[in-house]
Design a protein around this motif. Structure first.
Motif, PDB file in Angstrom:
ATOM      1  N   ALA A  94     -43.271 -37.438   7.341  1.00 11.65           N
ATOM      2  CA  ALA A  94     -43.780 -36.212   7.959  1.00 11.65           C
ATOM      3  C   ALA A  94     -42.586 -35.399   8.443  1.00 11.65           C
ATOM      4  O   ALA A  94     -41.511 -35.953   8.712  1.00 11.65           O
ATOM      5  CB  ALA A  94     -44.727 -36.523   9.113  1.00 11.65           C
ATOM      6  N   GLY A  95     -42.782 -34.124   8.512  1.00  9.48           N
ATOM      7  CA  GLY A  95     -41.657 -33.289   8.939  1.00  9.48           C
ATOM      8  C   GLY A  95     -42.108 -31.894   9.355  1.00  9.48           C
ATOM      9  O   GLY A  95     -43.249 -31.486   9.124  1.00  9.48           O
ATOM     10  N   ILE A  96     -41.211 -31.189   9.989  1.00  4.57           N
ATOM     11  CA  ILE A  96     -41.456 -29.808  10.405  1.00  4.57           C
ATOM     12  C   ILE A  96     -40.168 -29.020  10.199  1.00  4.57           C
ATOM     13  O   ILE A  96     -39.061 -29.546  10.398  1.00  4.57           O
ATOM     14  CB  ILE A  96     -41.909 -29.755  11.885  1.00  4.57           C
ATOM     15  N   SER A  97     -40.306 -27.789   9.752  1.00  4.52           N
ATOM     16  CA  SER A  97     -39.134 -26.951   9.502  1.00  4.52           C
ATOM     17  C   SER A  97     -39.375 -25.557  10.080  1.00  4.52           C
ATOM     18  O   SER A  97     -40.509 -25.073  10.127  1.00  4.52           O
ATOM     19  CB  SER A  97     -38.831 -26.855   8.009  1.00  4.52           C
ATOM     20  N   VAL A  98     -38.293 -24.950  10.533  1.00  2.55           N
ATOM     21  CA  VAL A  98     -38.347 -23.612  11.117  1.00  2.55           C
ATOM     22  C   VAL A  98     -37.302 -22.740  10.431  1.00  2.55           C
ATOM     23  O   VAL A  98     -36.158 -23.172  10.244  1.00  2.55           O
ATOM     24  CB  VAL A  98     -38.086 -23.645  12.635  1.00  2.55           C
ATOM     25  N   GLN A  99     -37.713 -21.525  10.066  1.00  4.80           N
ATOM     26  CA  GLN A  99     -36.788 -20.565   9.473  1.00  4.80           C
ATOM     27  C   GLN A  99     -36.849 -19.258  10.268  1.00  4.80           C
ATOM     28  O   GLN A  99     -37.928 -18.784  10.619  1.00  4.80           O
ATOM     29  CB  GLN A  99     -37.129 -20.294   8.011  1.00  4.80           C
ATOM     30  N   GLN A 100     -35.697 -18.706  10.575  1.00  6.33           N
ATOM     31  CA  GLN A 100     -35.611 -17.474  11.345  1.00  6.33           C
ATOM     32  C   GLN A 100     -34.563 -16.559  10.713  1.00  6.33           C
ATOM     33  O   GLN A 100     -33.423 -16.972  10.506  1.00  6.33           O
ATOM     34  CB  GLN A 100     -35.229 -17.768  12.798  1.00  6.33           C
ATOM     35  N   ALA A 101     -34.999 -15.331  10.410  1.00  5.60           N
ATOM     36  CA  ALA A 101     -34.051 -14.356   9.861  1.00  5.60           C
ATOM     37  C   ALA A 101     -33.120 -13.882  10.964  1.00  5.60           C
ATOM     38  O   ALA A 101     -33.565 -13.455  12.035  1.00  5.60           O
ATOM     39  CB  ALA A 101     -34.805 -13.177   9.261  1.00  5.60           C
ATOM     40  N   ILE A 102     -31.821 -13.980  10.718  1.00  8.58           N
ATOM     41  CA  ILE A 102     -30.826 -13.472  11.655  1.00  8.58           C
ATOM     42  C   ILE A 102     -30.460 -12.032  11.313  1.00  8.58           C
ATOM     43  O   ILE A 102     -30.383 -11.172  12.186  1.00  8.58           O
ATOM     44  CB  ILE A 102     -29.561 -14.362  11.631  1.00  8.58           C
ATOM     45  N   PHE A 103     -30.275 -11.773  10.042  1.00 15.34           N
ATOM     46  CA  PHE A 103     -30.012 -10.402   9.589  1.00 15.34           C
ATOM     47  C   PHE A 103     -30.728 -10.182   8.268  1.00 15.34           C
ATOM     48  O   PHE A 103     -30.437 -10.834   7.277  1.00 15.34           O
ATOM     49  CB  PHE A 103     -28.507 -10.150   9.422  1.00 15.34           C
ATOM     50  N   ASN A 104     -31.684  -9.259   8.297  1.00 14.70           N
ATOM     51  CA  ASN A 104     -32.393  -8.865   7.079  1.00 14.70           C
ATOM     52  C   ASN A 104     -32.777  -7.397   7.255  1.00 14.70           C
ATOM     53  O   ASN A 104     -33.859  -7.088   7.742  1.00 14.70           O
ATOM     54  CB  ASN A 104     -33.630  -9.735   6.854  1.00 14.70           C
ATOM     55  N   TRP A 105     -31.855  -6.507   6.895  1.00 10.51           N
ATOM     56  CA  TRP A 105     -32.076  -5.095   7.155  1.00 10.51           C
ATOM     57  C   TRP A 105     -33.257  -4.537   6.356  1.00 10.51           C
ATOM     58  O   TRP A 105     -33.918  -3.603   6.791  1.00 10.51           O
ATOM     59  CB  TRP A 105     -30.816  -4.290   6.842  1.00 10.51           C
ATOM     60  N   GLN A 106     -33.540  -5.119   5.219  1.00  6.54           N
ATOM     61  CA  GLN A 106     -34.685  -4.667   4.430  1.00  6.54           C
ATOM     62  C   GLN A 106     -35.980  -4.907   5.196  1.00  6.54           C
ATOM     63  O   GLN A 106     -36.888  -4.064   5.194  1.00  6.54           O
ATOM     64  CB  GLN A 106     -34.718  -5.383   3.085  1.00  6.54           C
ATOM     65  N   ALA A 107     -36.071  -6.045   5.879  1.00  6.09           N
ATOM     66  CA  ALA A 107     -37.260  -6.344   6.673  1.00  6.09           C
ATOM     67  C   ALA A 107     -37.336  -5.426   7.894  1.00  6.09           C
ATOM     68  O   ALA A 107     -38.417  -4.951   8.269  1.00  6.09           O
ATOM     69  CB  ALA A 107     -37.254  -7.805   7.104  1.00  6.09           C
ATOM     70  N   ILE A 108     -36.185  -5.163   8.522  1.00  9.22           N
ATOM     71  CA  ILE A 108     -36.165  -4.288   9.696  1.00  9.22           C
ATOM     72  C   ILE A 108     -36.591  -2.871   9.314  1.00  9.22           C
ATOM     73  O   ILE A 108     -37.424  -2.242   9.971  1.00  9.22           O
ATOM     74  CB  ILE A 108     -34.763  -4.284  10.340  1.00  9.22           C
ATOM     75  N   ALA A 109     -35.998  -2.344   8.241  1.00  9.87           N
ATOM     76  CA  ALA A 109     -36.348  -0.992   7.788  1.00  9.87           C
ATOM     77  C   ALA A 109     -37.801  -0.933   7.336  1.00  9.87           C
ATOM     78  O   ALA A 109     -38.482   0.081   7.537  1.00  9.87           O
ATOM     79  CB  ALA A 109     -35.417  -0.562   6.652  1.00  9.87           C
TER      80      ALA A 109
END
Length: 378
Positions: A94-109
């Motif tokens: 079993a497991g759990i994973s976390v992903q977090q964008a630090i810099f993604n200007w396309q997503a911000i725009a």
């Protein structure tokens, strides 16, 4: 709303004998809101645009996922041993994973573009309400005009009928020729035809109002000519300036330019690297739930776009064309709005002058009527 206000004044002043009963228009507009679907459609579009904003926020927030697996395995010197499953070789993990964008200007725009689109959708709701308001006012005025036209036709019919009777009486005593009687009869027949046409126009006007609002004419009420102002509020330059600042079509078009600008920024951002943070934790056992092992990881990843087959360049070119088109449309709407304001202002000035002149005509005709009646009595 300033532009709509000036338009409604122009509509009202185009009728020189009465003005709107505002309470009736308000009531009819409320009915139209529940009957007409245009405002409801724009509100649904606004809700959809808000959901796009929520979706854009989601691309900037962490994503969490979990996993769970269980399986059987077998092994041995012979091929058959590989398929000889034993419960002792059961594997669990079993497991759990976390992903977090630090810099993604396309997503911000993209998120910023969603905010602009939501604001534009809100303006479109106001524009739909304004359009419906104007439609109700126009339909209401059409009924009032038709009612007034019918009253005028009825008055004219009575007047011509009286003239016909008088002509017949004068013919009977030998004061006029039979030709005068025929002419008077022809005039009377014409007023009869005009009266029928006025009745038909009133029925059609009421039908148009009922189709728009789903309501009959119970709320209609004719106002007084004293309700119409004799001078225009403010100058032409004032109204043009107000339209440039407050006209909803201009605001929506300007929002489309901002949205196209942001869309171009989104496409250009596809050439920028993205930086993300990943973290995970897993635990598992390879021998039926014994000897559990735990592991964790934390890392930073950088993704750099190198070549995408020309798709990014093509998207940028398309967005640039969209931006240019939006800018040209905005300039066209500004020019048309300025022209419309000038035309409406001139129409208002003409109608006000016509009202004043017609008031004097009424006075003159009343004097002429009194003089005619005195002459007939003699």
């Amino acid at each position: 709303m300033k532009f709509a206000k000036l338009t409604m004044i122009a509509t009202a002043l185009s009728i020189s004998t009465f003005s709107l009963a505002s309470e009736s228009v308000d009531a009819l507009y409320d009915k139209a809101r529940t009957w007409d679907s245009s405002v409801q459609l724009s509100e649904i579009a606004f809700d959809s645009a808000n959901e796009q904003v929520t979706s854009g926020i989601g691309r900037l927030l962490p994503s969490v996922s979990g996993s769970l697996s269980a399986g059987l395995g077998g092994s041995g010197e012979d091929l058959s041993d590989a398929f000889d499953y034993d419960l002792d070789t059961t594997s669990l993990s079993a497991g759990i994973s976390v992903q977090q964008a630090i810099f993604n200007w396309q997503a911000i725009a993209g998120y910023q573009a969603g905010l602009i689109n939501a604001n534009n959708s809100n303006l479109q709701i106001s524009a739909a309400k304004q359009t419906l308001m104007m439609s109700v006012a126009d339909a209401y005025v059409n009924v009032l005009k038709a009612e007034q036209s019918l009253k005028l036709s009825q008055s004219e019919e009575k007047s011509i009928a009286r003239q016909l009777d008088q002509t017949k009486e004068r013919f009977n005593v030998g004061l006029v020729a039979i030709t005068d009687v025929h002419n008077a009869q022809a005039s009377y027949d014409q007023t009869q035809a005009a009266l029928i046409g006025s009745q038909t126009q009133l029925e059609l006007a009421k039908l148009g109002l009922e189709i728009l609002t789903g309501y009959n004419d119970e709320l209609l009420a004719i106002g007084s000519i004293s309700d119409i102002p004799k001078t225009l509020p403010n100058s032409l330059d004032f109204w043009v300036d107000q339209a440039m600042k407050n006209n909803l079509n201009i605001q929506i078009s300007a929002g489309s330019v901002d949205l196209a600008n942001k869309g171009l920024e989104v496409d250009k951002a596809a050439r920028l690297p993205t930086v993300g943070l990943q973290a995970g934790y897993t635990f598992g056992s390879g021998d039926a739930g014994e000897n559990w092992r735990h592991s964790s990881n934390v890392g930073v990843s950088v993704s750099v776009p190198i070549y995408s087959g020309g798709q990014v360049s093509s998207s940028i070119a398309q967005s640039f064309n969209t931006l240019t088109q939006s800018e040209l449309q905005l300039e066209g709407i500004k020019r048309n709005t300025r022209l419309a304001i000038i035309q409406l202002y001139r129409t208002l000035s003409t109608n006000l002058a016509t009202i004043i002149a017609q008031e004097q005509v009424i006075v003159s005709r009343e004097s002429a009527l009194k003089a005619t009646e005195v002459g007939l009595e003699v």
